[in-house]
Design a protein around this motif. Structure first.
Motif, short mmCIF file in Angstrom:
data_model
loop_
_atom_site.label_atom_id
_atom_site.label_comp_id
_atom_site.label_asym_id
_atom_site.label_seq_id
_atom_site.Cartn_x
_atom_site.Cartn_y
_atom_site.Cartn_z
N PHE A 82 23.04 -8.01 29.80
CA PHE A 82 22.84 -6.88 30.70
C PHE A 82 23.61 -5.68 30.17
O PHE A 82 24.84 -5.65 30.21
N ALA A 83 22.87 -4.70 29.64
CA ALA A 83 23.53 -3.60 28.93
C ALA A 83 22.91 -2.25 29.29
O ALA A 83 22.76 -1.38 28.43
N VAL A 84 22.60 -2.06 30.58
CA VAL A 84 22.05 -0.77 31.00
C VAL A 84 23.18 0.24 31.21
O VAL A 84 24.35 -0.12 31.32
N LYS A 85 22.81 1.51 31.28
CA LYS A 85 23.80 2.54 31.60
C LYS A 85 24.34 2.29 33.01
O LYS A 85 23.65 1.77 33.89
N LEU A 86 25.58 2.69 33.23
CA LEU A 86 26.28 2.30 34.46
C LEU A 86 25.60 2.81 35.72
O LEU A 86 25.65 2.14 36.76
N TRP A 87 24.97 3.98 35.67
CA TRP A 87 24.34 4.48 36.88
C TRP A 87 23.10 3.69 37.26
O TRP A 87 22.61 3.78 38.37
N ASP A 88 22.57 2.89 36.33
CA ASP A 88 21.37 2.09 36.58
C ASP A 88 21.69 0.67 37.02
O ASP A 88 20.76 -0.15 37.18
#
Length: 307
Positions: A74-80
């Motif tokens: 799990f490596a999405v941008k933090l706001w997502d």
């Protein structure tokens, strides 16, 4: 193993590609031009540790077509985080482990209410990579490693088995016995490199070699350590020297992902990096003047370039 990468950007795409090349069943969750390029041309990795080209990489923007997997990177941008957590629920079964490879220190507490405590695993990755063009991951430097583990430090035989399989794919991964501390070590390092490379618009080598900019970097890291200790993080007395050794190990061209996003006009993870340190400083009545300055300098760009 059956693995899903959410999403297939610079970090997730790199490690997912290595696992796919080792023979695991990997599906890359992507979107836009990156997804189109992977479907058309495959996924390419340019790396000092060896190039590879997955000509038949499996990629989709719909997790429901994949079904439950063993591991989610799990490596999405933090706001997502929350939105991506909801979207990946079809990937999560009773023995799924979701290893968070994000920046910041609160990914697990944000994901656990969505996917369940058993599935949510803390992770810290040390890798310098980016996406120079859709469908390509570029990795620089000689480091590409992951530390992961449960924040509550409970034994997890399922996770241990998955980590062994990932290690067998020649990925530098370690099962941590104190993931909370490891997350904060990474956060202290990143809050320094992201703040320094983004605010000065300089690569790490220039910052290391300049006495004034090096002090800026060190103060950013020290302020993060100070608020971490107030939050109960058991940093040892030699943490400053340990962080300096890590900084020395990065290539001189290194720029944190927030600096790359700033240059590209993308949204920044500022509120979860410098902003998080500033917020904790206020919570514990601790001064964080250097992080305050970085947050103020970059705040006009936090939502990306405006017309």
């Amino acid at each position: 193993m059956k693995i899903a990468v959410v999403a297939a950007g610079a970090v997730g795409g790199y490690f997912g590609a290595r696992l796919a090349a080792a023979g695991h069943d990997v599906t890359f969750i992507a979107r836009g031009a990156h997804l189109d390029a992977i479907r058309r041309d495959g996924l390419k990795v340019e790396s000092t540790l060896g190039n590879l080209h997955l000509t038949n990489a499996k990629a989709t923007d719909d997790a429901t077509t994949v079904g439950p997997v063993d591991v989610v990177l799990f490596a999405v941008k933090l706001w997502d985080t929350e939105a991506a957590g909801q979207a990946m629920l079809p990937l999560v079964g009773p023995d799924t482990r979701v290893i968070t490879l994000q920046n910041g220190v609160d990914s697990v507490e944000r994901l656990a209410p969505i996917i369940g405590d058993a599935a949510a695993i803390g992770g810290a990755t040390y890798v310098v990579s980016n996406v120079p063009t859709p469908g390509t991951i570029r990795h620089t430097g000689a480091i590409a490693k992951i530390r992961c583990g449960r924040l509550d430090r409970r034994p997890d035989a399922v996770l241990a088995r998955y980590v062994y399989e990932i290690m067998a794919a020649k990925i530098d991964i370690t099962l941590s016995d104190d993931m909370w501390l490891d997350l904060w070590k990474k956060f202290a390092l990143l809050s320094g490199t992201s703040g320094a490379t983004a605010s000065t618009r300089q690569p790490l080598g220039v910052i290391r070699d300049d006495p004034d900019m090096r002090v800026l970097l060190q103060r950013l890291m020290q302020e993060t350590v100070t608020v971490g200790r107030a939050a109960g993080v058991p940093f040892t007395d030699d943490i400053a020297a340990e962080l300096d050794r890590s900084i020395a190990g990065f290539p001189p061209t290194m720029r944190a992902s927030m600096a790359n996003d700033l240059d590209a006009g993308n949204r920044l993870e500022l509120d979860w990096l410098a902003g998080k340190v500033v917020a904790l400083g206020r919570k514990y009545s601790l001064a964080t003047p250097t992080q305050d300055a970085v947050y103020a300098i970059l705040k006009p760009f936090r939502m990306g370039r405006t017309k």
